[in-house]
Motif scaffolding. Structure first.
Motif, PDB file in Angstrom:
ATOM      1  N   ASP A  70       0.793  -1.128  -0.070  1.00  0.00           N
ATOM      2  CA  ASP A  70       0.252  -0.034  -0.169  1.00  0.00           C
ATOM      3  C   ASP A  70       0.874   1.313   0.051  1.00  0.00           C
ATOM      4  O   ASP A  70       0.196   2.348   0.137  1.00  0.00           O
ATOM      5  CB  ASP A  70      -0.966   0.040   1.092  1.00  0.00           C
ATOM      6  CG  ASP A  70      -1.970  -1.057   1.139  1.00  0.00           C
ATOM      7  OD1 ASP A  70      -2.246  -1.319   0.109  1.00  0.00           O
ATOM      8  OD2 ASP A  70      -2.033  -1.752   2.327  1.00  0.00           O
ATOM      9  N   GLY A  71       2.178   0.947  -0.003  1.00  0.00           N
ATOM     10  CA  GLY A  71       3.197   2.049  -0.275  1.00  0.00           C
ATOM     11  C   GLY A  71       3.417   2.792   1.453  1.00  0.00           C
ATOM     12  O   GLY A  71       4.113   3.761   1.571  1.00  0.00           O
ATOM     13  N   ASN A  72       2.982   2.008   2.360  1.00  0.00           N
ATOM     14  CA  ASN A  72       3.326   2.470   3.802  1.00  0.00           C
ATOM     15  C   ASN A  72       4.958   2.149   4.010  1.00  0.00           C
ATOM     16  O   ASN A  72       5.562   1.268   3.561  1.00  0.00           O
ATOM     17  CB  ASN A  72       2.412   1.800   5.104  1.00  0.00           C
ATOM     18  CG  ASN A  72       0.985   1.893   4.472  1.00  0.00           C
ATOM     19  OD1 ASN A  72       0.701   3.095   4.463  1.00  0.00           O
ATOM     20  ND2 ASN A  72       0.042   0.768   4.824  1.00  0.00           N
ATOM     21  N   GLU A  73       5.630   3.175   4.617  1.00  0.00           N
ATOM     22  CA  GLU A  73       6.954   2.890   4.878  1.00  0.00           C
ATOM     23  C   GLU A  73       7.331   2.897   6.401  1.00  0.00           C
ATOM     24  O   GLU A  73       6.450   3.403   7.272  1.00  0.00           O
ATOM     25  CB  GLU A  73       7.721   4.378   4.714  1.00  0.00           C
ATOM     26  CG  GLU A  73       7.541   4.725   2.863  1.00  0.00           C
ATOM     27  CD  GLU A  73       8.089   6.139   2.709  1.00  0.00           C
ATOM     28  OE1 GLU A  73       8.501   6.037   1.575  1.00  0.00           O
ATOM     29  OE2 GLU A  73       8.207   6.835   3.627  1.00  0.00           O
ATOM     30  N   GLN A  74       8.276   1.861   6.681  1.00  0.00           N
ATOM     31  CA  GLN A  74       8.592   1.845   7.828  1.00  0.00           C
ATOM     32  C   GLN A  74      10.422   1.834   7.968  1.00  0.00           C
ATOM     33  O   GLN A  74      11.071   0.818   6.982  1.00  0.00           O
ATOM     34  CB  GLN A  74       8.183   0.572   8.244  1.00  0.00           C
ATOM     35  CG  GLN A  74       8.279   0.253   9.907  1.00  0.00           C
ATOM     36  CD  GLN A  74       7.809  -0.993  10.181  1.00  0.00           C
ATOM     37  OE1 GLN A  74       7.514  -2.034   9.466  1.00  0.00           O
ATOM     38  NE2 GLN A  74       8.085  -1.350  11.494  1.00  0.00           N
ATOM     39  N   VAL A  75      10.941   2.394   8.869  1.00  0.00           N
ATOM     40  CA  VAL A  75      12.420   2.385   8.829  1.00  0.00           C
ATOM     41  C   VAL A  75      12.754   1.200   9.634  1.00  0.00           C
ATOM     42  O   VAL A  75      12.281   1.010  10.883  1.00  0.00           O
ATOM     43  CB  VAL A  75      12.797   3.737   9.671  1.00  0.00           C
ATOM     44  CG1 VAL A  75      14.228   3.842   9.680  1.00  0.00           C
ATOM     45  CG2 VAL A  75      12.319   5.073   8.914  1.00  0.00           C
ATOM     46  N   LEU A  76      13.548   0.478   9.114  1.00  0.00           N
ATOM     47  CA  LEU A  76      14.044  -0.937   9.496  1.00  0.00           C
ATOM     48  C   LEU A  76      15.207  -0.742  10.215  1.00  0.00           C
ATOM     49  O   LEU A  76      15.812  -1.636  11.031  1.00  0.00           O
ATOM     50  CB  LEU A  76      13.772  -1.873   8.336  1.00  0.00           C
ATOM     51  CG  LEU A  76      12.379  -1.936   7.605  1.00  0.00           C
ATOM     52  CD1 LEU A  76      12.558  -3.265   6.752  1.00  0.00           C
ATOM     53  CD2 LEU A  76      11.341  -2.595   8.867  1.00  0.00           C
ATOM     54  N   PRO A 129      15.103  -4.065  16.355  1.00  0.00           N
ATOM     55  CA  PRO A 129      14.923  -5.549  16.899  1.00  0.00           C
ATOM     56  C   PRO A 129      14.200  -6.683  16.101  1.00  0.00           C
ATOM     57  O   PRO A 129      14.867  -7.644  15.837  1.00  0.00           O
ATOM     58  CB  PRO A 129      14.538  -5.419  18.322  1.00  0.00           C
ATOM     59  CG  PRO A 129      14.828  -4.095  18.682  1.00  0.00           C
ATOM     60  CD  PRO A 129      14.967  -3.173  17.247  1.00  0.00           C
ATOM     61  N   ALA A 130      13.014  -6.232  15.488  1.00  0.00           N
ATOM     62  CA  ALA A 130      12.358  -7.361  14.905  1.00  0.00           C
ATOM     63  C   ALA A 130      12.914  -7.559  13.434  1.00  0.00           C
ATOM     64  O   ALA A 130      12.388  -8.652  12.953  1.00  0.00           O
ATOM     65  CB  ALA A 130      11.051  -6.513  14.530  1.00  0.00           C
ATOM     66  N   ARG A 131      13.999  -6.824  12.931  1.00  0.00           N
ATOM     67  CA  ARG A 131      14.451  -7.280  11.853  1.00  0.00           C
ATOM     68  C   ARG A 131      15.890  -7.767  11.801  1.00  0.00           C
ATOM     69  O   ARG A 131      16.753  -7.842  11.043  1.00  0.00           O
ATOM     70  CB  ARG A 131      14.510  -6.086  10.669  1.00  0.00           C
ATOM     71  CG  ARG A 131      12.939  -5.552  10.584  1.00  0.00           C
ATOM     72  CD  ARG A 131      12.231  -6.898   9.884  1.00  0.00           C
ATOM     73  NE  ARG A 131      12.714  -7.047   8.503  1.00  0.00           N
ATOM     74  CZ  ARG A 131      11.977  -6.718   7.377  1.00  0.00           C
ATOM     75  NH1 ARG A 131      10.770  -6.237   7.402  1.00  0.00           N
ATOM     76  NH2 ARG A 131      12.572  -7.026   6.004  1.00  0.00           N
ATOM     77  N   ARG A 132      16.272  -8.095  13.180  1.00  0.00           N
ATOM     78  CA  ARG A 132      17.826  -8.583  13.495  1.00  0.00           C
ATOM     79  C   ARG A 132      17.788  -9.976  12.784  1.00  0.00           C
ATOM     80  O   ARG A 132      16.917 -10.719  12.660  1.00  0.00           O
ATOM     81  CB  ARG A 132      18.171  -8.581  14.684  1.00  0.00           C
ATOM     82  CG  ARG A 132      18.155  -7.300  15.376  1.00  0.00           C
ATOM     83  CD  ARG A 132      19.255  -7.021  16.021  1.00  0.00           C
ATOM     84  NE  ARG A 132      19.151  -5.406  16.756  1.00  0.00           N
ATOM     85  CZ  ARG A 132      19.013  -4.924  17.775  1.00  0.00           C
ATOM     86  NH1 ARG A 132      19.059  -5.884  18.668  1.00  0.00           N
ATOM     87  NH2 ARG A 132      18.953  -3.540  17.961  1.00  0.00           N
TER      88      ARG A 132
END
Ligand SMILES: CC(C)(COP(=O)(O)OP(=O)(O)OC[C@H]1O[C@@H](n2cnc3c(N)ncnc32)[C@H](O)[C@@H]1OP(=O)(O)O)[C@@H](O)C(=O)NCCC(=O)NCCS
Length: 268
Positions: A70-76, A129-132
């Protein structure tokens, strides 16, 4: 630098703070959750950290951005680096003993005075932490190499903060750095990651981050009290905090390990 199709793979793109200045607050948002509180008391952090996001230096600060359908962004994840002046890149031993603090100060001063740097130093990588355990840290290191080459810099170095050292407070930094796994790789997982990506250990930076503050401030940061002068282990510390009850000050000098990546053809 724009995201290449390769970087966009898996809906995660790398963008610089120059391209997305609106995302600059995300660097501190992500960082504040992971750094020990006392790091914010490092005089170089206080004086120079904000300048990384000046117009001259923001192209060296990157974000890994997850974009959903949907084009939503999240800084990972984020990475910070700075070009600095390394007087003798042929001699690893000439890297500053004041590691992280020294390159941050020199890089900002060089950018203000218009002097030409010749090397890029990594400063930080933070993965949420969720993307480690994904390939994000690896991609951000690879991106630093690309960025060093594209900016005409001759070397990429990193004053690496060994992530597992705080779990071994009774072991000296030098001994810890000598530890290896059964197959001869560096024991510390974050040092090992750089090593696996082709970096070699250059030297110890014995005073890479320096934090001197009143003991009352150290109590606030660490939850500890300091009834006697002497060494104390603070959570997240890589070396002891030295408390001096007479002066009322606590001094923490953090060692890091200088590592040097290969930029030449064939360097991973
Ligand atoms: C260090 C960091 C960027 C690594 O990201 P990551 O996604 O875990 O990276 P990788 O999956 O490539 O892991 C590298 C290794 O470090 C280990 N590791 C990562 N963070 C660690 C931590 N805080 N403590 C202990 N080990 C850690 C991983 O388990 C992995 O080891 P392995 O390959 O033997 O399993 C991430 O953990 C982080 O943001 N930590 C907080 C900030 C920090 O310390 N940054 C490094 C100093 S600038």
């Amino acid at each position: 630098m724009s995201a290449t199709p390769e970087e966009a793979h898996g809906q995660v793109i790398l963008v610089s703070a120059e391209e997305r200045p609106d995302l600059i607050p995300a660097f501190d948002e992500l960082g504040s959750a992971v750094w020990p509180k006392f790091i914010g008391g490092d005089a170089a952090v206080v004086k120079y950290w904000g300048s990384l996001f000046s117009e001259a230096l923001r192209r060296h600060q990157f974000l890994a951005l997850g974009v959903d359908s949907d084009g939503n962004e999240q800084v990972l994840a984020t990475s910070n680096s700075i070009p600095f002046r390394w007087p003798n890149p042929d001699d690893d031993a000439s890297l500053p003993d004041e590691g992280w603090d020294a390159v941050l100060a020199d890089g900002v001063e060089a950018s203000r005075s218009g002097q030409k740097p010749n090397a890029l130093s990594a400063l930080a990588i933070v993965v949420s932490p969720a993307r480690r355990g994904s390939d994000l840290a690896e991609r951000l290191i690879a991106n630093m190499k690309t960025s060093a080459r594209q900016n005409g810099l001759d070397a990429l170095v990193a004053p690496v903060r060994p992530t597992k050292k705080p779990a071994y407070p009774l072991t000296s930094f030098a001994d810890y750095m000598g530890w290896t796994t059964a197959d001869g790789a560096p024991f510390d997982p974050w040092v090992r990651k750089h090593w696996q990506l082709g970096a070699r250990i250059a030297k110890i930076a014995p005073r890479s981050m320096r934090v001197e503050a009143p003991l009352a401030q150290w109590t606030e940061w660490s939850g500890l009290r300091f009834p006697l002068s002497g060494p104390y282990h603070v959570e997240g510390g890589l070396a002891p905090l030295m408390a001096d009850c007479e002066s009322g000050l606590g001094l923490y000098e953090e060692p890091n390990i200088w590592m040097r990546h290969q930029l030449e053809d064939g360097g991973r």
